[in-house]
Write a protein that holds these residues in place. Structure first.
Motif, PDB file in Angstrom:
ATOM      1  N   CYS A   1      -0.549  -6.909  -0.233  1.00 28.42           N
ATOM      2  CA  CYS A   1       0.671  -6.415   0.423  1.00 28.42           C
ATOM      3  C   CYS A   1       1.545  -5.659  -0.580  1.00 28.42           C
ATOM      4  O   CYS A   1       2.646  -6.110  -0.915  1.00 28.42           O
ATOM      5  N   PRO A   2       1.090  -4.519  -1.059  1.00 24.02           N
ATOM      6  CA  PRO A   2       1.876  -3.818  -2.081  1.00 24.02           C
ATOM      7  C   PRO A   2       3.252  -3.374  -1.586  1.00 24.02           C
ATOM      8  O   PRO A   2       4.176  -3.255  -2.391  1.00 24.02           O
ATOM      9  N   ASP A   3       3.410  -3.164  -0.274  1.00 23.06           N
ATOM     10  CA  ASP A   3       4.729  -2.773   0.252  1.00 23.06           C
ATOM     11  C   ASP A   3       5.780  -3.824  -0.083  1.00 23.06           C
ATOM     12  O   ASP A   3       6.923  -3.489  -0.420  1.00 23.06           O
ATOM     13  N   ILE A   4       5.397  -5.081   0.002  1.00 21.33           N
ATOM     14  CA  ILE A   4       6.340  -6.169  -0.234  1.00 21.33           C
ATOM     15  C   ILE A   4       6.840  -6.138  -1.676  1.00 21.33           C
ATOM     16  O   ILE A   4       8.007  -6.413  -1.943  1.00 21.33           O
ATOM     17  N   LEU A   5       5.989  -5.770  -2.600  1.00 23.37           N
ATOM     18  CA  LEU A   5       6.394  -5.739  -4.002  1.00 23.37           C
ATOM     19  C   LEU A   5       7.035  -4.402  -4.372  1.00 23.37           C
ATOM     20  O   LEU A   5       8.194  -4.344  -4.759  1.00 23.37           O
ATOM     21  N   PHE A   6       6.285  -3.329  -4.246  1.00 18.71           N
ATOM     22  CA  PHE A   6       6.718  -2.047  -4.779  1.00 18.71           C
ATOM     23  C   PHE A   6       7.844  -1.383  -3.997  1.00 18.71           C
ATOM     24  O   PHE A   6       8.666  -0.680  -4.575  1.00 18.71           O
ATOM     25  N   LEU A   7       7.889  -1.594  -2.689  1.00 21.24           N
ATOM     26  CA  LEU A   7       8.896  -0.918  -1.880  1.00 21.24           C
ATOM     27  C   LEU A   7      10.139  -1.769  -1.650  1.00 21.24           C
ATOM     28  O   LEU A   7      11.076  -1.336  -0.981  1.00 21.24           O
ATOM     29  N   SER A   8      10.155  -2.939  -2.215  1.00 20.42           N
ATOM     30  CA  SER A   8      11.308  -3.823  -2.093  1.00 20.42           C
ATOM     31  C   SER A   8      12.416  -3.361  -3.050  1.00 20.42           C
ATOM     32  O   SER A   8      12.130  -2.955  -4.185  1.00 20.42           O
ATOM     33  N   PRO A   9      13.656  -3.454  -2.629  1.00 17.76           N
ATOM     34  CA  PRO A   9      14.745  -3.093  -3.544  1.00 17.76           C
ATOM     35  C   PRO A   9      14.857  -4.038  -4.743  1.00 17.76           C
ATOM     36  O   PRO A   9      15.521  -3.708  -5.722  1.00 17.76           O
TER      37      PRO A   9
ATOM     38  N   ALA B   1      -1.088  -5.459 -14.622  1.00 22.14           N
ATOM     39  CA  ALA B   1      -1.604  -5.099 -13.297  1.00 22.14           C
ATOM     40  C   ALA B   1      -0.703  -4.063 -12.615  1.00 22.14           C
ATOM     41  O   ALA B   1      -1.199  -3.135 -11.967  1.00 22.14           O
ATOM     42  N   ILE B   2       0.597  -4.214 -12.768  1.00 18.44           N
ATOM     43  CA  ILE B   2       1.530  -3.242 -12.181  1.00 18.44           C
ATOM     44  C   ILE B   2       1.329  -1.879 -12.838  1.00 18.44           C
ATOM     45  O   ILE B   2       1.210  -0.856 -12.151  1.00 18.44           O
ATOM     46  N   LEU B   3       1.286  -1.853 -14.155  1.00 16.89           N
ATOM     47  CA  LEU B   3       1.140  -0.586 -14.875  1.00 16.89           C
ATOM     48  C   LEU B   3      -0.213   0.068 -14.633  1.00 16.89           C
ATOM     49  O   LEU B   3      -0.340   1.283 -14.747  1.00 16.89           O
ATOM     50  N   GLY B   4      -1.202  -0.733 -14.309  1.00 18.37           N
ATOM     51  CA  GLY B   4      -2.534  -0.212 -14.046  1.00 18.37           C
ATOM     52  C   GLY B   4      -2.831  -0.006 -12.571  1.00 18.37           C
ATOM     53  O   GLY B   4      -3.982   0.211 -12.193  1.00 18.37           O
ATOM     54  N   HIS B   5      -1.793  -0.067 -11.734  1.00 26.99           N
ATOM     55  CA  HIS B   5      -2.005   0.066 -10.289  1.00 26.99           C
ATOM     56  C   HIS B   5      -2.651   1.415  -9.959  1.00 26.99           C
ATOM     57  O   HIS B   5      -2.325   2.445 -10.562  1.00 26.99           O
ATOM     58  N   ASP B   6      -3.563   1.406  -9.020  1.00 24.48           N
ATOM     59  CA  ASP B   6      -4.307   2.596  -8.641  1.00 24.48           C
ATOM     60  C   ASP B   6      -3.420   3.752  -8.190  1.00 24.48           C
ATOM     61  O   ASP B   6      -3.828   4.910  -8.264  1.00 24.48           O
ATOM     62  N   SER B   7      -2.220   3.469  -7.722  1.00 21.66           N
ATOM     63  CA  SER B   7      -1.342   4.544  -7.259  1.00 21.66           C
ATOM     64  C   SER B   7      -0.918   5.460  -8.408  1.00 21.66           C
ATOM     65  O   SER B   7      -0.577   6.611  -8.184  1.00 21.66           O
ATOM     66  N   LEU B   8      -0.956   4.951  -9.631  1.00 21.83           N
ATOM     67  CA  LEU B   8      -0.555   5.746 -10.786  1.00 21.83           C
ATOM     68  C   LEU B   8      -1.666   6.646 -11.293  1.00 21.83           C
ATOM     69  O   LEU B   8      -1.412   7.630 -11.982  1.00 21.83           O
ATOM     70  N   ASN B   9      -2.884   6.302 -10.961  1.00 20.24           N
ATOM     71  CA  ASN B   9      -4.034   7.079 -11.410  1.00 20.24           C
ATOM     72  C   ASN B   9      -5.123   6.988 -10.347  1.00 20.24           C
ATOM     73  O   ASN B   9      -6.166   6.380 -10.571  1.00 20.24           O
ATOM     74  N   PRO B  10      -4.874   7.577  -9.161  1.00 23.40           N
ATOM     75  CA  PRO B  10      -5.835   7.425  -8.069  1.00 23.40           C
ATOM     76  C   PRO B  10      -7.179   8.076  -8.379  1.00 23.40           C
ATOM     77  O   PRO B  10      -7.245   9.116  -9.029  1.00 23.40           O
ATOM     78  N   SER B  11      -8.214   7.435  -7.927  1.00 25.50           N
ATOM     79  CA  SER B  11      -9.562   7.951  -8.124  1.00 25.50           C
ATOM     80  C   SER B  11      -9.762   9.166  -7.220  1.00 25.50           C
ATOM     81  O   SER B  11      -9.426   9.125  -6.033  1.00 25.50           O
ATOM     82  N   PRO B  12     -10.323  10.237  -7.762  1.00 26.24           N
ATOM     83  CA  PRO B  12     -10.531  11.436  -6.937  1.00 26.24           C
ATOM     84  C   PRO B  12     -11.611  11.236  -5.868  1.00 26.24           C
ATOM     85  O   PRO B  12     -11.698  12.024  -4.934  1.00 26.24           O
TER      86      PRO B  12
ATOM     87  N   ALA C   1     -10.145   8.228  -0.715  1.00 24.58           N
ATOM     88  CA  ALA C   1      -8.971   8.712   0.006  1.00 24.58           C
ATOM     89  C   ALA C   1      -7.739   7.923  -0.466  1.00 24.58           C
ATOM     90  O   ALA C   1      -7.766   6.701  -0.528  1.00 24.58           O
ATOM     91  N   VAL C   2      -6.688   8.635  -0.787  1.00 31.73           N
ATOM     92  CA  VAL C   2      -5.479   7.998  -1.283  1.00 31.73           C
ATOM     93  C   VAL C   2      -4.677   7.446  -0.103  1.00 31.73           C
ATOM     94  O   VAL C   2      -4.367   8.186   0.832  1.00 31.73           O
ATOM     95  N   PRO C   3      -4.366   6.154  -0.127  1.00 33.59           N
ATOM     96  CA  PRO C   3      -3.521   5.590   0.930  1.00 33.59           C
ATOM     97  C   PRO C   3      -2.185   6.330   1.007  1.00 33.59           C
ATOM     98  O   PRO C   3      -1.657   6.778  -0.016  1.00 33.59           O
ATOM     99  N   PRO C   4      -1.629   6.454   2.199  1.00 33.31           N
ATOM    100  CA  PRO C   4      -0.422   7.271   2.371  1.00 33.31           C
ATOM    101  C   PRO C   4       0.798   6.804   1.583  1.00 33.31           C
ATOM    102  O   PRO C   4       1.655   7.615   1.238  1.00 33.31           O
ATOM    103  N   LYS C   5       0.891   5.530   1.247  1.00 27.35           N
ATOM    104  CA  LYS C   5       2.068   5.037   0.536  1.00 27.35           C
ATOM    105  C   LYS C   5       1.893   5.030  -0.984  1.00 27.35           C
ATOM    106  O   LYS C   5       2.811   4.638  -1.699  1.00 27.35           O
ATOM    107  N   PHE C   6       0.750   5.476  -1.470  1.00 28.36           N
ATOM    108  CA  PHE C   6       0.530   5.502  -2.922  1.00 28.36           C
ATOM    109  C   PHE C   6       1.615   6.282  -3.663  1.00 28.36           C
ATOM    110  O   PHE C   6       2.082   5.833  -4.705  1.00 28.36           O
ATOM    111  N   PRO C   7       2.035   7.447  -3.172  1.00 29.72           N
ATOM    112  CA  PRO C   7       3.104   8.147  -3.893  1.00 29.72           C
ATOM    113  C   PRO C   7       4.407   7.336  -3.969  1.00 29.72           C
ATOM    114  O   PRO C   7       5.119   7.404  -4.974  1.00 29.72           O
ATOM    115  N   LEU C   8       4.696   6.566  -2.935  1.00 29.49           N
ATOM    116  CA  LEU C   8       5.896   5.726  -2.953  1.00 29.49           C
ATOM    117  C   LEU C   8       5.767   4.606  -3.978  1.00 29.49           C
ATOM    118  O   LEU C   8       6.724   4.290  -4.693  1.00 29.49           O
TER     119      LEU C   8
END
Length: 144
Positions: free
Chosen positions: A4-12, A42-53, A56-63
């Motif tokens: 549930c990355p939304d709960i962590l990364f998108l939380s204020p 694990a946070i610093l190595g999250h796939d959203s920071l270096n997505p594999s080409p 398909a990149v999940p839509p919230k990865f940029p967020l």
């Protein structure tokens, strides 16, 4: 983070949570520092920071990447300071590889920032006169 990355990364409260993890690196409890380092890595190595080409990149990865990046820019100098102080003072030997991996990730993704943070932190680190040459050599090697 995985399920549930939304709960962590998108939380204020994500920046505050990261700051608490960073602060946990200063504790003298090996279990706590080891776990905090693992979560930070694990946070610093999250796939959203270096997505594999190749995937398909999940839509919230940029967020997620923006939330992580903004937090790291704010907390980076403190994180580097706590990592280096921990290495010098109280981290258990088995934490060495985790610190190296964390610094490597930071250097790969936030290269320009690390070029500013590391020299500043190194100059502020209290070391014995006998270790000054090693500190100077590390800085030379890092900047090369």
């Amino acid at each position: 983070m995985e399920q549930c990355p939304d709960i962590l990364f998108l939380s204020p409260v994500f920046p505050t949570a990261f700051s608490i993890l960073d602060g946990a690196l200063t504790l003298l409890n090996t279990d706590t520092t080891f776990r905090a380092l693992g979560i930070i890595r694990a946070i610093l190595g999250h796939d959203s920071l270096n997505p594999s080409p190749n995937i398909a990149v999940p839509p919230k990865f940029p967020l997620y990447a923006e939330a992580i990046g903004t937090t790291v820019q704010k907390e980076g100098p403190t994180l580097i300071n706590n990592l280096f102080l921990g290495l010098m003072d109280h981290f258990a030997p088995e934490m060495m590889s985790g610190v190296i991996t964390t610094v490597r990730i930071l250097t790969q993704i936030w290269t320009a920032s690390m070029q500013q943070w590391v020299p500043t932190v190194l100059k502020q680190l209290p070391v014995s006169p006998a270790l000054e040459p090693a500190k100077a050599q590390f800085l030379v090697d890092f900047e090369a």
